[in-house]
Design an enzyme around this catalytic site. Sequence first.
Site, short mmCIF file in Angstrom:
data_model
loop_
_atom_site.label_atom_id
_atom_site.label_comp_id
_atom_site.label_asym_id
_atom_site.label_seq_id
_atom_site.Cartn_x
_atom_site.Cartn_y
_atom_site.Cartn_z
N ASN A 64 12.04 -1.96 -8.51
CA ASN A 64 13.16 -1.23 -8.95
C ASN A 64 14.52 -2.06 -8.85
OD1 ASN A 64 12.71 1.33 -10.12
ND2 ASN A 64 12.51 2.22 -8.24
N ALA B 85 0.81 -1.31 -0.05
CA ALA B 85 0.25 0.21 -0.09
C ALA B 85 0.70 1.29 -0.01
CB ALA B 85 -0.98 -0.02 1.18
N GLY B 86 2.05 1.20 -0.80
CA GLY B 86 2.97 2.35 -0.89
C GLY B 86 2.14 3.33 -2.19
N LYS C 10 16.38 0.81 -17.23
CA LYS C 10 15.75 1.56 -15.91
C LYS C 10 16.77 1.49 -15.00
CE LYS C 10 12.26 3.20 -13.51
NZ LYS C 10 12.16 2.97 -12.16
N ALA D 132 4.74 8.75 -8.27
CA ALA D 132 3.75 8.84 -7.41
C ALA D 132 4.31 9.12 -5.84
CB ALA D 132 2.79 7.51 -7.34
O1 KPL Z 1 12.37 5.82 -11.19
C1 KPL Z 1 12.42 6.86 -10.72
C2 KPL Z 1 12.80 6.73 -9.15
O2 KPL Z 1 12.61 7.90 -8.62
O3 KPL Z 1 12.69 5.50 -8.69
C3 KPL Z 1 12.82 7.97 -11.69
C4 KPL Z 1 12.75 7.76 -13.08
C5 KPL Z 1 14.25 8.47 -11.15
C6 KPL Z 1 11.61 9.16 -11.27
O4 KPL Z 1 11.92 9.58 -10.07
#
Ligand code: KPL
Length: 305
Positions: A102, A11-12, A185, A128
């Site tokens: 990420n 819920a982030g 990314k 977000a």
């Molecule tokens: O993916 C992002 C993150 O903050 O993790 C970016 C692309 C840098 C956008 O803030």
Amino acid sequence: MTAIHWHILGAGAMGCLWAAQLHRNHKPCTLLVRPAAAAGTPVLRLTEQGQTWQLPVPIEDSSRPRRITHLLLAVKAHQTLAAVQMIKSQLNSDSCLVLLQNGMGSQQQVTELCQNMAIYGAASTQGARLIAPLHTQRAGHGLTWTGPFNQVAQQRGTSALDDLTRLEGMEVRLQEDIHSRLLDKLAINAAINAMTVLHDCSNGALLQARHRDQLRSLCQETANILAAAQQQTPQTQAEPLLDSVLAVLADTRDNLSSSLQDVRRGSPTELRWINGWLLEQAARLGQPAPTHRALLDALAAAGIQ
Ligand code: KPL
């Protein structure tokens, strides 16, 4: 045909945003949260372009037994393995998991744990911010790519992702080679995220000339490591990578990076899975990476993981 029911775990800012968008698109979905967050009658809120919406998305205790066919995993990289272990009894071999983390490494952990399930990866530039519990604020309009991460998903195909790739109000594209998109990314995040934490600044502030040499060194080392690892990614050349980084900084100039948001909330960051993953590859391949090393060391000295 019965509609797919999506469960969103986490819920982030991103989990709440995905739950809100699925709900607005009339896709059955449930947001799974910790027992304490499910108590009472929690309400999901989304703020977008200055307006706030209350959305009647079902919010449930994640530990309650249920059967999950489609799971969107929106927890941070360091929480991913434990989250899937906790929920594994609610999944079975027909389940499909979409991983929104990420960096690199957490997806491989899930793939090992859930070998017979279809695992899809996702990489997103959508910004977000969680402005209160269960209240997410959307920043700009980014892009999300998703595609098969393991062989089971490759064999089953991508129809399970149709609900996501056809969402109105969210730009989601199918990416057959999600590994390369994730690396792409990662290479960009490796230049931006740790720097925003070190300087405690918005993405746009990194466009100042005084940061250019450090960004260039980070990109040079990243490109060398990815080239030496023979990874399938376009980011194996420093100058095009630096250009991509500068373009993302300009596009997201008002954003706080996800890592800086983590630090300000007192949570661990995903940097171990971004710059840390690159350093692991560098050590394995005998590639120098002094700028990434110095950056993570400076953050560790400040108590930031
Ligand atoms: O993916 C992002 C993150 O903050 O993790 C970016 C692309 C840098 C956008 O803030």
